[in-house]
Design an enzyme around this catalytic site. Structure first.
Site, PDB file in Angstrom:
ATOM      1  N   SER A  35       1.956  -3.289  -7.543  1.00  0.00           N
ATOM      2  CA  SER A  35       1.275  -2.598  -6.451  1.00  0.00           C
ATOM      3  C   SER A  35      -0.127  -3.115  -6.158  1.00  0.00           C
ATOM      4  O   SER A  35      -0.678  -2.833  -5.101  1.00  0.00           O
ATOM      5  CB  SER A  35       1.193  -1.096  -6.754  1.00  0.00           C
ATOM      6  OG  SER A  35       0.281  -0.835  -7.797  1.00  0.00           O
ATOM      7  N   LYS A  89      -5.343   2.011  -8.546  1.00  0.00           N
ATOM      8  CA  LYS A  89      -5.375   1.663  -7.130  1.00  0.00           C
ATOM      9  C   LYS A  89      -6.825   1.393  -6.736  1.00  0.00           C
ATOM     10  O   LYS A  89      -7.750   1.518  -7.537  1.00  0.00           O
ATOM     11  CB  LYS A  89      -4.830   2.804  -6.258  1.00  0.00           C
ATOM     12  CG  LYS A  89      -3.457   3.324  -6.639  1.00  0.00           C
ATOM     13  CD  LYS A  89      -2.342   2.348  -6.346  1.00  0.00           C
ATOM     14  CE  LYS A  89      -0.988   2.944  -6.746  1.00  0.00           C
ATOM     15  NZ  LYS A  89       0.119   1.955  -6.611  1.00  0.00           N
TER      16      LYS A  89
END
Length: 233
Positions: A35, A89
């Site tokens: 990701s 993230k």
């Protein structure tokens, strides 16, 4: 048992101090997914500064003092507001920001990001190799200082052949919360899926890659990534 404790008290003290260090000061986390391509790879182990934002009681999530605030562009670890999974993230929007995405282009407070092609490559999703495009995403003018400049500019990845939530209408980030996106924009379960992330779920700021190995390939160490900063402009 008492004799065992007495004979191993140095080792036990080390374990306690080690646990305190990892839960209150710094930690290291392996990267399990794609990701954050192209900046973080599966097999990277990143150093996380757990006192970047809060000082907590060791071995707990109880906050003793606020030491700093997340900035746009910070790479952070946090617990998912959906199921508590540990995630990593990038902070894209802060409390009060108005965020929008139009056909992959990010807008913060009405100003669209600029993009420059870095390179084209291939990435794999579900065993299928797909064309990927790496871009430099620039949000605003670069600020003074190496890390400050890098927070305004980062490399992201798009995978044109994947159906992803690459468009959403303007949304205002609530107070005390943050909007997180993965750098691999078309292959990331981030705030577009799990929602905004409350500050209390933040763990720390990722600073650099400690070590790295190609565990999906030949398990060879990627020595060129050892010690690599995550905030290079």
């Amino acid at each position: 048992m008492k004799n065992w404790v007495r004979n191993n008290k140095v080792f036990l003290a080390f374990l306690v101090l080690f646990g305190v260090f990892r839960t209150a000061i710094a930690d290291w986390n392996p990267i399990p997914s794609a990701s954050m391509h192209p900046n973080l790879l599966e097999g990277d182990v990143v150093l996380v500064n757990r006192v970047a934002f809060d000082l907590k009681v060791p071995l707990t999530d109880m906050v003793l003092a606020r030491l700093g605030e997340p900035e746009r562009g910070d790479i952070v670890t946090f617990r998912s507001p959906r199921d508590g999974t540990l995630l990593i993230k990038r902070v894209v929007a802060l409390p009060g920001d108005v965020v929008e995405m139009r056909n992959e282009r990010l807008y913060i407070n009405g100003k669209g990001a600029d993009y420059k092609l870095v390179e084209e490559s291939m990435d794999t999703i579900g065993g299928t190799a797909l064309r990927a495009v790496q871009l430099a995403e620039i949000l605003g003018e670069a600020r003074k200082g190496e890390r400050a400049a890098s927070l305004q500019r980062r490399h992201i990845q798009l995978i044109p052949g994947v159906v992803a939530p690459n468009t959403f209408p303007p949304v205002t980030v609530p107070q005390g919360q943050y909007l997180m996106l993965g750098d691999n924009r078309d292959n990331s379960a981030d705030s577009r899926i799990i929602g905004m992330v409350p500050r209390k779920l933040l763990i720390g700021r990722a600073e650099r890659v400690l070590v790295s190995a190609d565990y999906q390939g030949n398990w060879m160490p990627r020595t060129e990534r050892f010690g690599m900063s995550l905030y290079n402009p």
